[in-house]
Design a protein around this motif. Structure first.
Motif, short mmCIF file in Angstrom:
data_model
loop_
_atom_site.label_atom_id
_atom_site.label_comp_id
_atom_site.label_asym_id
_atom_site.label_seq_id
_atom_site.Cartn_x
_atom_site.Cartn_y
_atom_site.Cartn_z
N GLY A 158 0.79 -1.22 0.00
CA GLY A 158 0.00 0.00 0.00
C GLY A 158 0.83 1.27 0.00
N GLU A 159 2.14 1.15 0.22
CA GLU A 159 2.95 2.36 0.32
C GLU A 159 3.60 2.76 -1.00
OE1 GLU A 159 5.56 1.63 3.61
OE2 GLU A 159 3.81 1.09 4.84
N ARG A 160 3.46 1.92 -2.00
CA ARG A 160 4.03 2.31 -3.28
C ARG A 160 3.17 3.41 -3.90
NH1 ARG A 160 6.58 -2.56 -5.85
NH2 ARG A 160 6.26 -4.26 -4.40
N ALA A 161 3.83 4.33 -4.56
CA ALA A 161 3.09 5.44 -5.17
C ALA A 161 2.78 5.08 -6.62
CB ALA A 161 3.90 6.72 -5.07
N GLU A 162 1.74 4.25 -6.81
CA GLU A 162 1.40 3.73 -8.15
C GLU A 162 -0.04 4.06 -8.51
OE1 GLU A 162 4.11 -0.32 -8.08
OE2 GLU A 162 2.22 -0.26 -6.99
N LEU A 163 -0.26 4.31 -9.79
CA LEU A 163 -1.60 4.67 -10.28
C LEU A 163 -1.89 3.85 -11.53
CD1 LEU A 163 -0.14 7.33 -9.05
CD2 LEU A 163 -1.81 8.60 -10.38
N ARG A 164 -3.13 3.34 -11.61
CA ARG A 164 -3.55 2.74 -12.88
C ARG A 164 -4.37 3.76 -13.64
NH1 ARG A 164 -8.16 -1.71 -14.13
NH2 ARG A 164 -9.38 0.23 -14.05
N LEU A 165 -3.94 4.04 -14.86
CA LEU A 165 -4.68 4.97 -15.71
C LEU A 165 -5.25 4.21 -16.91
CD1 LEU A 165 -2.22 8.02 -15.91
CD2 LEU A 165 -3.99 7.57 -14.20
N SER A 166 -6.55 4.39 -17.14
CA SER A 166 -7.15 3.87 -18.37
C SER A 166 -7.60 5.05 -19.22
CB SER A 166 -8.38 3.01 -18.04
OG SER A 166 -9.11 2.79 -19.24
N CYS A 167 -7.19 5.04 -20.48
CA CYS A 167 -7.60 6.16 -21.35
C CYS A 167 -8.63 5.69 -22.38
CB CYS A 167 -6.38 6.77 -22.03
SG CYS A 167 -5.42 5.55 -22.94
N ALA A 168 -9.22 4.49 -22.14
CA ALA A 168 -10.06 3.87 -23.17
C ALA A 168 -11.26 4.72 -23.56
CB ALA A 168 -10.52 2.50 -22.71
N ARG A 169 -11.81 5.49 -22.63
CA ARG A 169 -13.05 6.22 -22.95
C ARG A 169 -12.82 7.72 -23.06
NH1 ARG A 169 -17.15 4.69 -18.69
NH2 ARG A 169 -18.86 4.87 -20.16
N LEU A 170 -11.56 8.12 -23.23
CA LEU A 170 -11.24 9.54 -23.24
C LEU A 170 -10.67 9.96 -24.60
CD1 LEU A 170 -9.50 9.73 -19.76
CD2 LEU A 170 -11.83 10.47 -20.32
N ASP A 171 -11.04 11.18 -25.03
CA ASP A 171 -10.45 11.75 -26.23
C ASP A 171 -9.11 12.37 -25.88
OD1 ASP A 171 -12.63 11.05 -27.76
OD2 ASP A 171 -13.75 12.84 -27.15
N PRO A 172 -8.22 12.56 -26.88
CA PRO A 172 -6.92 13.14 -26.59
C PRO A 172 -6.99 14.46 -25.81
CG PRO A 172 -6.88 12.16 -28.76
CD PRO A 172 -8.28 12.03 -28.26
N ALA A 173 -7.96 15.32 -26.12
CA ALA A 173 -8.03 16.61 -25.41
C ALA A 173 -8.37 16.39 -23.92
CB ALA A 173 -9.09 17.51 -26.05
N GLU A 174 -9.26 15.44 -23.64
CA GLU A 174 -9.60 15.14 -22.24
C GLU A 174 -8.40 14.55 -21.51
OE1 GLU A 174 -14.20 13.75 -22.26
OE2 GLU A 174 -12.86 12.56 -23.52
N ILE A 175 -7.65 13.72 -22.22
CA ILE A 175 -6.46 13.09 -21.62
C ILE A 175 -5.46 14.18 -21.22
CG2 ILE A 175 -4.46 11.62 -22.14
CD1 ILE A 175 -6.43 9.93 -23.91
N GLU A 176 -5.21 15.11 -22.13
CA GLU A 176 -4.28 16.21 -21.86
C GLU A 176 -4.76 17.02 -20.65
OE1 GLU A 176 -1.38 17.15 -22.87
OE2 GLU A 176 -1.38 19.19 -22.05
#
Ligand SMILES: Cc1ncc(COP(=O)(O)O)c(C=O)c1O
Length: 381
Positions: free
Chosen positions: A353-371
């Motif tokens: 639990g102490e690792r600073a890790e994030l899962r990111l999914s960009c499957a439902r996002l447009d490039p502008a939203e991702i930015e």
């Protein structure tokens, strides 16, 4: 302690999705990319050709013509199979569940990677298994650790996501696959090989481990990511004795696969539409992955590192400085951006639990939203 991703967190994901946040949390495919017209056409073809039988109970294993189409699809993927050793399931999840129910007794060890797909962890834990994990990174699995873990006489089952893993996006190196098959054989261990993201490929994936040990592997896939999860069209390809026992279990739970939606999937395979549509779909998801990698480069370079997935939906980000990622999520949610903390995909590891890790999914996002989302997130670090 590693957090659990139970119903409450799935509830969070759905709520966040509805709330106008930039949502990197959910692992859903983008409904704007569902092949609506092709599904409608396939549905009409099925109803016309099969008449009322299309709405009747069907074979518990799945209609033979659909299994033939599925076996052909799996052969293209490099799986050694036949229509007789394919069982059509309600999504990949039911296939994993059926094999776990066959193989896992309370007190058994299930060997898997850290991190891995939370719902499989929960399913094995519900069966009373102890989870033993082997580290996974972009170089692949630590094979010495895998060897040691499979050497435990209580280790009956191993669970791996070979390509475009949930949550890291990592694919196991091609050269490790036959070596893993050797270890399974040496330790008489059964592998549940989860390939539900296999079809969402930005470059051709190596053949699955099943190819080197078809007698030791239950290969699981589904059309949830490449077609639609609502069809619940899943597949188990396994040795004949496993299929026979899984069939008996399934008859007691849901009687038979959803005859109508599996026929629609079969029709889309049979007509070639699925394979014609797939390259365009993969190109769309690839554009989003590229946009995410570019945004990470612009905003987090020198402060974090991340995986480059060769397919699927996920990018795994590790912050270079220690951080309370659950707290970061709460702050981020108030700023209109959400993700899933990496610790929720880990078990049985000290300090998970102490690792600073994030899962990111960009499957439902447009490039502008991702930015926009990565810019907001970077502003909080
Ligand atoms: C790694 C993995 N396996 C299995 C599943 C379940 O897939 P299905 O929707 O086909 O049941 C998922 C769903 O996201 C997943 O991420």
């Amino acid at each position: 302690m590693a957090g659990r991703l139970g119903e409450s967190t799935m509830g969070d994901v759905l709520r966040w999705g509805a709330g106008g946040s930039v949502n990197f949390a959910g692992g859903f495919p983008d409904e704007r990319l569902f092949p609506m017209w092709h599904v409608q056409e396939a549905m009409e073809a099925v109803l016309t050709r099969h008449g009322p039988q299309a709405l009747q109970y069907g074979s518990a294993q799945g209609a033979e013509w659909v299994r033939e189409a599925v076996a052909g699809h799996l052969e293209r993927r490099g799986v050694l199979t036949s229509p007789e050793t394919v069982l059509l399931t309600s999504g990949g999840q039911q296939a994993i569940d059926l094999v776990a129910r066959l193989y896992v007794d309370p007190g058994d060890v299930v060997v898997t990677t850290s991190p891995t797909y939370f719902a499989a962890l929960e399913l094995f834990e519900a069966a009373g298994a102890e989870i033993v994990t082997v580290p996974l990174d972009e170089r692949g699995l630590d094979l010495d650790r895998l060897d040691a873990a499979l050497g435990d006489p209580r280790a009956k089952v191993c669970y791996l996501i070979t390509d475009h893993q949930n949550p890291t996006g990592i694919s196991l190196p091609a050269e490790q696959r036959p070596l893993i098959a050797d270890l399974l054989r040496r330790h008489a261990c059964h592998l549940i090989e989860d390939d539900v993201f296999g079809d969402i490929a930005f470059e051709p994936p190596a053949p699955p481990i099943q190819r080197w040990a078809p007698d030791r592997v239950s290969y699981v896939t589904s059309f949830s990511k490449g077609l639609s999860p609502g069809l619940r069209a899943g597949v188990l390809a396994a040795p004949a004795d496993v299929i026979g026992k899984a069939l008996a279990l399934r008859e007691n739970t849901d009687v038979c696969p959803n005859t109508l939606t599996h026929a629609v999937m079969g029709e889309l395979l049979h007509s070639g539409a699925y394979h014609r549509l797939l390259p365009r779909l993969c190109a769309r998801y690839r554009t989003r992955r590229d946009a995410l990698l570019a945004a990470l480069d612009r905003h987090l370079s020198g402060r974090a590192h991340w995986t480059t997935a060769r397919g699927g939906f996920f990018t795994w980000v590790t912050l270079d400085a220690p951080a309370d990622v659950e707290e970061l999520l709460r702050t981020a949610a108030r700023s209109g951006v959400v993700f899933l903390p990496g610790a929720r995909f880990r078990r049985g590891e000290k300090n998970g639990g102490e690792r600073a890790e994030l899962r990111l999914s960009c499957a439902r996002l447009d490039p502008a939203e991702i930015e926009e989302g990565i810019g907001r997130l970077a502003g909080l670090l």
